[in-house]
Design a protein around this motif. Structure first.
Motif, PDB file in Angstrom:
ATOM      1  N   ILE A  21      -1.905  -6.324   5.371  1.00 28.49           N
ATOM      2  CA  ILE A  21      -0.778  -5.823   4.575  1.00 28.49           C
ATOM      3  C   ILE A  21      -0.591  -4.324   4.751  1.00 28.49           C
ATOM      4  N   PHE A  22      -1.690  -3.581   4.791  1.00 28.62           N
ATOM      5  CA  PHE A  22      -1.599  -2.127   4.811  1.00 28.62           C
ATOM      6  C   PHE A  22      -1.053  -1.587   6.125  1.00 28.62           C
ATOM      7  N   ASN A  23      -1.004  -2.400   7.160  1.00 29.34           N
ATOM      8  CA  ASN A  23      -0.688  -1.865   8.482  1.00 29.34           C
ATOM      9  C   ASN A  23       0.662  -2.297   9.030  1.00 29.34           C
ATOM     10  N   GLU A  81       6.133   4.470   7.632  1.00 31.94           N
ATOM     11  CA  GLU A  81       6.407   5.464   6.593  1.00 31.94           C
ATOM     12  C   GLU A  81       7.705   5.120   5.859  1.00 31.94           C
ATOM     13  N   ILE A  82       7.659   5.222   4.544  1.00 25.51           N
ATOM     14  CA  ILE A  82       8.824   4.899   3.719  1.00 25.51           C
ATOM     15  C   ILE A  82       9.736   6.114   3.616  1.00 25.51           C
ATOM     16  N   LYS A  83      11.024   5.866   3.853  1.00 27.06           N
ATOM     17  CA  LYS A  83      12.024   6.919   3.704  1.00 27.06           C
ATOM     18  C   LYS A  83      13.111   6.445   2.749  1.00 27.06           C
ATOM     19  N   PHE A  84      13.510   7.316   1.847  1.00 24.58           N
ATOM     20  CA  PHE A  84      14.591   7.003   0.921  1.00 24.58           C
ATOM     21  C   PHE A  84      15.865   7.723   1.343  1.00 24.58           C
ATOM     22  N   LEU A  85      16.976   7.256   0.796  1.00 24.21           N
ATOM     23  CA  LEU A  85      18.276   7.849   1.082  1.00 24.21           C
ATOM     24  C   LEU A  85      18.383   9.267   0.519  1.00 24.21           C
ATOM     25  N   GLY A 142       0.788  -1.225   0.000  1.00 23.71           N
ATOM     26  CA  GLY A 142       0.000   0.000   0.000  1.00 23.71           C
ATOM     27  C   GLY A 142       0.818   1.271   0.000  1.00 23.71           C
ATOM     28  N   LYS A 143       2.059   1.212  -0.441  1.00 26.20           N
ATOM     29  CA  LYS A 143       2.939   2.388  -0.449  1.00 26.20           C
ATOM     30  C   LYS A 143       3.181   2.857  -1.887  1.00 26.20           C
ATOM     31  N   GLN A 144       2.084   2.932  -2.650  1.00 26.86           N
ATOM     32  CA  GLN A 144       2.220   3.279  -4.055  1.00 26.86           C
ATOM     33  C   GLN A 144       2.670   4.726  -4.281  1.00 26.86           C
TER      34      GLN A 144
END
Length: 1011
Positions: free
Chosen positions: A759-761, A765-769, A579-581
């Motif tokens: 899946i969604f939970n 939070e996604i973090k990039f370099l 769910g991190k589209q």
């Protein structure tokens, strides 16, 4: 009263009509997506869908040795020059260039317009020129590395100029590449029998029109014989307009038949370019296949082909070519049970040979075979391909598996396969994590095939092995915290702790809780906004740039930091699953930007530097300018991940649709092909989400399962069965309720609510370099030994004292008398034949002048001035027998006589390396790009000239003895000093032949000097 369902339907129809109208103007799609390049030159490329590609620059003469017209993996000419009267029309005077998928137009400052088209099917380039005023045309094709008329054979017959390189005419009977370059114009003409030199390029003759005109059409063809070449040219000039339109129509139809329209016009344009750029790589060179990447991977790689297959063919419904590609590779499977490669699919198929040196190509083949069946429903294929699949399993179990059922393999047999002088740059033997995951999926896939064919026992056997493999993998490859997968387990049982992106390929062999942690790790530690790095920047071996001369060559960084654009595809799939589209779309958006605005027009590069260089705001693109698997993954992601389309022909005709639209996409309309059918999918995602399916292209009833997110904690699956001319929609209304309606369907939609959306939970939070311009990277400090500059090694002193000046007979470059050159035509006769050595010295330096019968410069590294010749100069500085080293090394297999033992040795190839008797490097010269102005070698004089400071080599005396050894340079494709190339019993494209004893030296010529 208008219901919510009616409103949604109306909105979807209006959206579809609006989006279609956007591309329904008078201009064809292939014209609407043209890219206008101004000021700064960009690369461009076209293929003929057979075996030819043309590669050039929009605003300058061609710069790279790979640019020009290539056919059957051979370059035939580098560039061309157009003259109006006596004035050259320089490409650097291009005001603007418009690149269409099918041709290029240049608009010059003087008003001239040039149009360049490579035709489909034929190796023919058409150049149309419009002058402002009526002029006489003069035209030259330019060749690199061949600078004398005597290097060519040429003829002028029936107003066709025919030119052939003499070394091409010497091809063997087994060679299948053409040899003649023909030029003709649509006007009475004559040969212009004068040679032309410009920088490193040469033309033995040109063609000149007899009449003045404002418009000319020039055709350049490559053919097997003079007659065939001339015939192609006449046909082309008589039908040029129709042939260009045919090429244009093919591309237009491809776009219309696979149309996807979103509300993001830039993405729409990039997606269409990606489809056409990838389709351009689907070739018919000997057999059907996908070029891995242009310009130098102009052949078929198994691994790359199977990674590319979904995006290149399956999601767009090109099932015929998908099947041909699979069966082409299947035909080359190793079937000899005594061979350790038994069951393997080739890693590479070129015009001259095949190789099986990969552990992941075969699993990916089997997986792709099942994917093909799921999309095509081709049941006959299942039966036909099963023996190939069974051999692939049997061969692995017999030769390449251990007690844990892990697939064991060599250090360089994964996709991280670069090899240098010391061996693999990224050794991953003998059990890499992604190889085990692919082997696991191969077993599951093979089990499914067996099940379809009613082979229940063998299906159960393979399924059981897969289960044991999975248990052992989760036991031995996961760290105790469960957030990291070891990259590989070595043969001695130790684990490798380097943080690499191969973890993302292990998703299906691990559990979802671990899978989520691994995803977070890959994003946090390996991923930038523009792609996934091949090694974490926290690692001491991290290389921030793909190449950083003179400190390291490209292959050192290839899999040790460099960003690989294709890796974004697998990561996007994982992000969408959880769910991190929106995070995934950041990667897609950067690829969109590259396709439209960076690098080669309309495509995606193989690589990107991991970080920007000092003072620059974005990292350099690198590697091939157009890479198949990068384009394929970009396309696959929109179909399989953002639209969420998954098909299942295994047991029933089922299509699962689980959309994961990023917030950037509010509306999407797509035509989807399955088997010999199609349907239209419309998705709207604003305040609420709705999915509508129109079954206008269905032939038989088809079941659809549509997933919609009811809330953050639950998902609804709506099932419906559609037939031809029926349509169905499911949507979430303003209150969060799931609604579903069907028109002319076979049954009412069934809604099933999943109570918990696990899946969604489970992903935070996604973090990039982010990049730190001040970060210090150990690899940028250079080696411990001194690095010499071009100004140091190219010093000349005409007054230096002569130590000696000796000659060596020519024609003795045959080893023990039987050695043959490799078959590739770049190995020009005479390049391993040393004919002289002169040594001088002064108070500071020792000067070396090496003379050869011939040198060649394929242009792969113009800063060297030559290539493919490798020389060692062993120097006995004390005159005492056996006091130094007798083993020359560098894969020479050469042992000196006792009275020739050396104290110093110089290796000359892609640079210069001075070693002592212990093979410790004392000093080294590594050429950089700017050294092209004064390179180490000179092909025009067939000499290599350099000097070495005495503080490293010593003060010469009359007692010094020299042994010069010459052979073929092998830098393993990664640049640098290189080593002696192998000589085998039989010569091949890249290996010499004629060796009767496998332990004999890999040296063609020897020159000995002593006072």
């Amino acid at each position: 009263m208008e219901t919510n369902a009616m409103k949604i339907t109306k909105q979807i129809i209006l959206t579809l009509l609006f989006n279609l109208a956007t591309f329904a103007g008078e201009k064809p799609l292939v014209d609407q997506i043209a890219i206008d390049v101004k000021k700064v030159t960009r690369e461009f490329s076209f293929t003929n869908k057979e075996s030819a590609f043309y590669y050039g620059e929009t605003h300058s003469r061609n710069k790279s040795s790979w640019q020009g017209l290539n056919v059957m993996a051979r370059e035939f000419f580098e560039d061309y020059l157009i003259f109006s009267e006596t004035s050259i029309i320089p490409k650097m005077d291009t005001r603007s260039a418009i690149v269409y998928p099918y041709q290029l137009q240049r608009f010059y400052k003087n008003g001239a317009v040039e149009t360049v088209t490579l035709l489909d099917s034929m190796p023919v380039l058409i150049i149309e020129v419009n002058f402002q005023v009526s002029s006489q045309l003069k035209f030259f094709t330019l060749f690199s590395d061949f600078r004398k008329k005597s290097d060519f054979e040429f003829d002028y017959k029936d107003e066709v100029l025919l030119i052939a390189r003499k070394n091409h005419l010497k091809r063997t009977s087994a060679a299948d590449y053409p040899v003649w370059v023909g030029v003709a114009i649509n006007s009475p003409a004559n040969i212009y029998d004068e040679e032309y030199h410009i920088e490193r390029d040469f033309s033995p003759a040109g063609i000149i029109s007899n009449e003045k005109n404002t418009q000319f059409t020039i055709a350049i063809a490559v053919g097997d014989t003079k007659e065939q070449t001339g015939s192609m040219l006449k046909h082309t000039l008589a039908n040029s307009t129709a042939l260009i339109e045919k090429r244009k129509d093919r591309m237009e139809n491809l776009l219309k038949e696979t149309m996807i329209i979103t509300n993001n016009q830039q993405f729409n344009k990039a997606l269409m370019w990606a489809k056409l750029s990838l389709d351009a790589l689907i070739m018919n060179q000997i057999t059907k296949g996908i070029f891995a990447g242009l310009p130098w991977f102009n052949n078929y790689w198994g691994r790359d082909s199977f990674i590319s297959l979904a995006g290149a063919t399956l999601v767009t419904g090109n099932f015929e070519e998908a099947k041909k590609i699979l069966t082409s590779f299947a035909a080359y499977q190793e079937t000899d049970r005594r061979n350790t490669n038994y069951g393997r699919i080739p890693n590479i198929i070129t015009t001259t040979h095949k190789s099986y040196n990969t552990a992941d190509g075969t699993p990916r083949f089997v997986i792709s075979a099942l994917d093909y069946f799921k999309y095509s429903g081709d049941k006959k294929f299942v039966k036909d391909i099963f023996p190939v699949i069974q051999r692939s399993i049997d061969g692995t179990l017999k030769y390449h598996s251990d007690k844990d059922y892990f697939l064991v393999h060599g250090d360089e047999e994964t996709w991280m396969d670069a090899v240098g002088l010391a061996g693999p740059w990224t050794p991953r033997g003998n059990r890499a994590n992604d190889i085990q995951a692919l082997w696991y999926k191969q077993l599951l896939t093979a089990s499914e095939f067996a099940k379809i064919l009613g082979k229940k026992e063998i299906s159960k056997k393979w399924l059981k092995i897969a289960g044991v493999l999975r248990q052992n993998f989760n036991k031995k490859f996961l760290n105790p915290e469960g957030d990291f997968i070891y990259d590989h387990i070595r043969a001695d049982g130790t684990i490798d702790l380097q943080n690499r992106p191969n973890q993302i390929f292990c998703a299906e062999i691990i559990y979802d809780t671990v899978r989520a942690k691994v995803l977070t790790n890959v994003c946090d530690k390996l991923t930038y906004l523009y792609g996934v790095a091949s090694l974490s920047p926290e690692d001491a071996n991290f290389h921030p740039y793909h190449q950083h001369l003179p400190y390291y060559v490209k292959d050192a960084a290839y899999h040790n930091g460099t960003v690989w654009t294709w890796l974004s595809g697998e990561l996007i799939s994982e992000l969408c699953k959880f769910g991190k589209q929106d995070a995934a779309y950041l990667l897609t958006d950067n690829l969109t930007y590259q396709i439209l605005d960076r690098g080669a027009v309309g495509t995606i590069s193989e690589l990107i530097d991991a970080v920007p260089r000092l003072g620059e705001f974005e990292p350099h693109l690198s590697g091939t300018f157009s890479q198949a698997w990068s384009l394929a993954e970009f396309i696959r992601n929109i179909y399989q991940d953002y639209l969420g389309i998954k098909t299942d022909y295994l047991n029933k005709r089922i299509v699962n649709i689980n959309p994961r639209l990023p917030s950037e996409f509010k509306k999407v309309s797509a035509t989807i092909k399955l088997g010999n059918e199609s349907f239209i999918l419309n998705i709207k995602s604003e305040e609420t989400t709705s999915v509508r399916i129109v079954g206008s292209g269905l032939r038989q009833p088809l079941e659809f399962n549509v997933s919609l997110n009811k809330s953050a904690d639950s998902t609804a699956i709506v099932k419906s069965i559609l037939k031809k001319n029926s349509d169905f929609q499911a949507y979430v209304d303003e209150l969060g309720a799931i609604n579903a309606e069907i028109n002319n369907g076979l049954s009412k939609p069934v809604v099933k609510i999943l109570a918990k959306n696990f899946i969604f939970n489970i992903v935070d939070e996604i973090k990039f370099l982010t990049t730190d311009p001040n970060q210090d990277y150990p690899v940028l400090h250079g080696p411990k030994h001194p690095l010499l500059k071009n100004s140091e090694i190219k010093k000349r002193n005409p007054d230096a004292k002569l130590l000696f000046d000796v000659t060596d007979p020519d024609g003795d470059d045959n080893g023990d008398g039987n050695y043959l050159y490799p078959k590739n035509p770049n190995f020009t006769p005479g390049i391993f034949d040393v004919t002289g050595l002169k040594v001088r010295y002064d108070d500071e330096s020792v000067y070396f002048d090496l003379k050869f019968k011939r040198l060649t410069n394929p242009g792969w590294h113009n800063e060297y001035g030559f290539q493919l010749t490798y020389t060692a100069i062993a120097i006995d500085t004390d005159g005492i027998p056996n006091s130094g080293q007798r083993e020359v090394g560098m894969n020479s297999n050469y042992t000196l006589e006792p009275n020739e033992a050396f104290e110093k040795i110089i290796f000359i190839g892609g640079g210069i390396r001075l070693n002592d008797s212990n093979q410790v490097t004392l000093a080294e010269y590594i050429p950089v790009d700017k050294d092209v102005s004064n390179p180490l070698g000179d092909v025009s004089s067939s000499t290599v000239e350099f000097c070495i400071p005495q503080k490293f080599i010593g003060n010469p005396s009359d007692n010094w003895r020299f042994v010069v050894l010459v052979g073929s340079q092998d830098d393993h494709g990664g640049a640098g000093i290189g080593e002696f190339r192998n000589v085998e019993k039989q010569a091949s494209e890249w290996t010499g032949g004629g060796k009767s004893n496998k332990n004999a030296p890999n040296v063609y010529d020897v020159l000995k000097v002593s006072k």
